[in-house]
Design a protein around this motif. Structure first.
Motif, short mmCIF file in Angstrom:
data_model
loop_
_atom_site.label_atom_id
_atom_site.label_comp_id
_atom_site.label_asym_id
_atom_site.label_seq_id
_atom_site.Cartn_x
_atom_site.Cartn_y
_atom_site.Cartn_z
N MET A 1 70.76 -0.63 13.73
CA MET A 1 72.19 -0.31 13.82
C MET A 1 72.95 -1.60 14.11
SD MET A 1 72.22 3.31 15.88
CE MET A 1 73.90 3.67 15.33
N GLN A 2 73.84 -1.96 13.23
CA GLN A 2 74.61 -3.19 13.39
C GLN A 2 75.85 -2.88 14.22
OE1 GLN A 2 73.60 -6.08 12.53
NE2 GLN A 2 71.88 -5.57 11.22
N PRO A 3 75.86 -3.21 15.52
CA PRO A 3 77.03 -2.91 16.35
C PRO A 3 78.17 -3.87 16.05
CG PRO A 3 75.41 -4.10 17.64
CD PRO A 3 74.78 -3.86 16.28
N ALA A 4 79.36 -3.49 16.47
CA ALA A 4 80.51 -4.37 16.30
C ALA A 4 80.33 -5.61 17.16
CB ALA A 4 81.80 -3.64 16.69
N PRO A 5 80.38 -6.82 16.57
CA PRO A 5 80.19 -8.04 17.37
C PRO A 5 81.30 -8.29 18.37
CG PRO A 5 80.87 -8.57 15.12
CD PRO A 5 80.61 -7.11 15.16
N ARG A 6 82.51 -7.82 18.05
CA ARG A 6 83.64 -7.96 18.98
C ARG A 6 84.46 -6.67 18.93
NH1 ARG A 6 84.05 -12.88 16.29
NH2 ARG A 6 85.97 -12.22 15.23
N ALA A 7 85.32 -6.53 19.93
CA ALA A 7 86.08 -5.29 20.06
C ALA A 7 87.02 -5.05 18.88
CB ALA A 7 86.87 -5.30 21.37
N ASN A 8 87.47 -6.11 18.22
CA ASN A 8 88.42 -5.95 17.12
C ASN A 8 87.73 -5.87 15.76
OD1 ASN A 8 87.59 -8.62 17.26
ND2 ASN A 8 89.51 -9.42 16.45
N LEU A 9 86.39 -5.82 15.74
CA LEU A 9 85.65 -5.73 14.48
C LEU A 9 84.88 -4.42 14.42
CD1 LEU A 9 84.23 -9.37 14.19
CD2 LEU A 9 86.25 -8.41 13.06
N LEU A 10 84.62 -3.96 13.19
CA LEU A 10 83.91 -2.71 12.99
C LEU A 10 82.42 -2.97 12.83
CD1 LEU A 10 86.38 -0.90 10.57
CD2 LEU A 10 86.08 -0.51 13.02
N PRO A 11 81.58 -1.97 13.10
CA PRO A 11 80.13 -2.15 12.95
C PRO A 11 79.71 -2.02 11.50
CG PRO A 11 80.61 0.07 13.66
CD PRO A 11 81.93 -0.66 13.61
N GLY A 12 78.39 -2.11 11.26
CA GLY A 12 77.87 -1.94 9.92
C GLY A 12 78.00 -0.48 9.48
N PHE A 13 78.70 -0.24 8.38
CA PHE A 13 78.96 1.13 7.93
C PHE A 13 77.68 1.85 7.53
CE2 PHE A 13 83.40 -0.38 6.40
CZ PHE A 13 83.86 -0.32 7.70
N ILE B 1 79.71 -2.26 24.41
CA ILE B 1 80.25 -2.06 23.06
C ILE B 1 81.35 -1.01 23.11
CG2 ILE B 1 79.72 -1.31 20.70
CD1 ILE B 1 76.90 -2.39 21.13
N LYS B 2 82.52 -1.39 22.66
CA LYS B 2 83.68 -0.49 22.70
C LYS B 2 83.54 0.58 21.62
CE LYS B 2 88.74 -0.51 22.59
NZ LYS B 2 89.95 -1.35 22.45
N ARG B 3 83.85 1.82 21.99
CA ARG B 3 83.77 2.93 21.04
C ARG B 3 84.99 2.88 20.11
NH1 ARG B 3 80.79 7.51 20.74
NH2 ARG B 3 79.90 7.11 22.81
N LEU B 4 84.74 2.68 18.83
CA LEU B 4 85.80 2.63 17.82
C LEU B 4 85.53 3.70 16.77
CD1 LEU B 4 85.94 -1.24 17.22
CD2 LEU B 4 87.54 0.12 18.58
N ASN B 5 86.55 4.44 16.41
CA ASN B 5 86.44 5.42 15.33
C ASN B 5 87.05 4.83 14.07
OD1 ASN B 5 85.26 7.45 16.98
ND2 ASN B 5 87.29 7.94 17.81
#
Length: 623
Positions: free
Chosen positions: A446-458, A414-418
């Motif tokens: 915890m809903q992780p981002a399904p893909r690198a270009n999408l955000l996780p569950g806030f 899972i890619k770390r996205l801020n």
């Protein structure tokens, strides 16, 4: 108004599709090679077929003799001749008699071709058509075939007369068309032209092949577009006066009389027309439950309105006809300018300040969190209740800062996205019953981002990343999924079916029934997970099954390891195969909580076995 909305929605789909087609075909017109769209890249520019009369003067029959011969040899009703013309085909003279000539060349016409030497009628055969076509063709291909066609003709949509199609073997599959009555060269066509014609057909909506604009498709589309504009205008006006655009100069505060059940008055409140009733009441600390945040999908914010507005599509789905007839509506779907009186339907929720006291991972993505209520009195609620968290605007990360060593590998991909998110509301079920502890326990995935270009569950990421001692505002508890006395009276067996974090309300109910209420009836709990590591609380439920003879626990793995000796597959499949062992289905109450697809398949399976709707309760946390 609902009819207008429905028609507007479907007409917008049709217009949207055609607009997309216009964009794509218009883009093609901008990039196409204009020199190739006419199909004439291998066409000679030859002179007309007509020749001067003097060329054949000495041998020709007189035109009058030809006309007289046609009159005497024709059918009992001779065809009138409008004109006679001398033409040349294969370097031989012919008289072309016009009996009827359409306004344009492709219109239906009537001609007779006569040999100018012998006076005999001449038909355009394959040989002559091929000769005419070959004279106009300068490409590299050899002549393949000559075929006589009768309309409709794919390459000549507007043609109403018979033609010869002469085909040549080149890279663009050139076809030359010759008039089958006069020998006149009509046109060339090839794959480039056919491709362009296809996009012209799409762009001009010539779907019935008339070769022009005068088609019923365009007329119908014009009426559809007109209706789209009119219905959109009407809907816009309705939304504006309903306060949906939140324009400050349109905002008005309307007095609404609020009362509780049994006519206990609360008083008059002024609620802005820019807020729906749920938002307006919450602003006055009259808390209305909602798991969807006012989206009109959960059906929890029920109130009784007077006068009762016309129910919309969401209310017709989520409310029973009895409730609608009684004036019950969803507070999130109506505004203060629509009603004069609101009756609250037993809403007991309060605002609380919750302080985090415990936070641990139970599985790679599910955390157990406990909150202390900053209140002197412990909360009272029925097991299965939920709390609404008011999550503030914040900065977040797609990967938690602290992950136990045994779960590190599950987060490596899972890619770390801020990211930043606005204030939101999220609802989570309680995993304990009210007298079990002074703390409130939640199981949050915890809903992780399904893909690198999408955000996780806030919501889930914010709460699961809170530090011990931090606080958060919450509203509740709300009760919609619980064991009622009527269920206990009619059912001797309870079957709990859960998966993932859907275990939370089921755990609460099971613990309440066994420990608090000392239930003696059979309780079966089927818990589905992918891997053994996802079987949270396994030891707890196995201990309960050992201590309580009426409690039965069946863990199910869909992707088990080789050393797993328990039930395999999906939890609904296991129940389907063993449902006969549960006893009389008329005396069983089913409780479901988990992923939406699992619950839908389980409900379908239970109904297949004859289980009534009233015997199936669901806690749908997908909203």
């Amino acid at each position: 108004m609902q009819f207008i909305k429905s028609i507007h929605k479907w007409t917008s789909v049709l217009v949207g599709i055609q607009l997309l087609i216009w964009l794509l075909s218009g883009f093609y017109f901008n990039i196409m090679d204009v020199s190739k769209v006419h199909g004439d890249q291998y066409q000679n520019k030859i002179s007309p077929v007509a020749s001067p009369l003097t060329t054949y003067q000495s041998k020709l029959l007189y035109p009058q003799d030809i006309l007289d011969n046609v009159r005497t040899s024709s059918s009992p009703v001779p065809r009138p001749t409008q004109s006679i013309k001398l033409i040349s085909l294969q370097d031989k003279p012919y008289y072309l008699l016009t009996h009827h000539k359409g306004l344009r060349r492709h219109f239906e016409s009537d001609y007779t071709l006569i040999d100018a030497y012998t006076g005999q009628p001449k038909l355009i055969d394959a040989e002559l058509a091929s000769h005419i076509a070959s004279r106009s063709y300068n490409g590299p291909g050899e002549l393949l075939s000559a075929t006589k066609l009768t309309p409709p003709i794919d390459d000549l949509l507007r043609e109403k007369n018979q033609v010869w199609q002469v085909n040549f073997a080149d890279k663009v599959n050139t076809s030359v068309y010759v008039d089958a009555r006069t020998g006149e060269l009509i046109s060339h066509s090839d794959d480039d032209k056919r491709f362009a014609d296809f996009f012209f057909m799409l762009h001009f909506m010539d779907y019935n092949g008339v070769g022009g604009f005068n088609s019923w498709h365009i007329i119908l589309f014009a009426f559809i577009t007109l209706w789209l504009c009119l219905s959109g205008f009407i809907w816009t006006i309705q939304l504006a006066f309903g306060g949906n655009y939140r324009l400050s100069f349109l905002a008005k505060k309307h007095p609404v009389f609020i009362k509780k059940q049994m006519s206990e008055p609360v008083g008059n409140l002024k609620i802005s027309s820019h807020q729906n009733l749920m938002e307006g009441l919450n602003a006055h600390d009259i808390l209305i439950p909602s798991t969807c945040g006012g989206g009109g999908t959960c059906g929890q914010c029920k109130v009784k309105l007077n006068p009762a507005p016309t129910p919309n599509s969401a209310e017709r789905v989520l409310l029973s006809q009895t409730e609608i007839d009684a004036g019950h509506r969803l507070a999130c779907q109506h505004h203060s300018n629509e009603v004069k009186e609101v009756e609250l339907l037993a809403h007991k929720a309060e605002k609380h300040n919750l302080i985090l006291t415990h936070s641990i991972f139970l599985s790679p993505f599910i955390k157990e969190l406990r909150f202390k209520v900053n209140s002197e009195n412990p909360l009272k609620f029925r097991a299965g209740a939920y709390i609404q968290f008011n999550i503030p605007a914040a900065h977040g990360s797609s990967v938690p800062s602290i992950i136990p060593d045994e779960f590190q590998t599950y987060w490596e991909h899972i890619k770390r996205l801020n990211y930043n998110h606005t204030a939101i509301n999220r609802c989570y079920s309680l995993a304990n019953y009210d007298s079990h502890t002074n703390e409130l326990t939640f199981l949050i995935k915890m809903q992780p981002a399904p893909r690198a270009n999408l955000l996780p569950g806030f919501g889930s990421n914010y709460i699961c990343n809170m530090l011990l001692g931090e606080s958060i505002e919450a509203i509740g508890p709300f009760e919609k999924f619980y064991v009622s006395n009527s269920h206990i009276d009619t059912a001797r067996t309870m079957v709990m079916i859960g998966a993932g974090s859907g275990i939370a309300p089921l755990k609460s109910i099971i613990m309440e029934q066994l420990e608090k209420l000392k239930c003696q009836e059979n309780i079966h709990f089927y818990f589905g997970a992918r891997h053994k590591v996802d079987l949270i609380y396994r030891e707890l439920f196995e201990r309960l099954a050992f201590e309580y003879q009426n409690f039965h626990f069946t863990p199910v793995l869909s992707k088990p390891d080789t050393n797993w000796d328990g039930a395999n597959g999906y939890v609904q499949q296991v129940i389907d195969n063993s449902i006969d062992t549960l006893g009389d289905l008329n005396q069983i109450q089913f409780y479901l909580c988990g992923p939406k697809q699992m619950m839908l398949e389980t409900i379908s399976m239970l109904k297949k076995h004859g289980v009534k709707d009233s015997a199936i309760l669901c806690d749908d946390f997908s909203n």
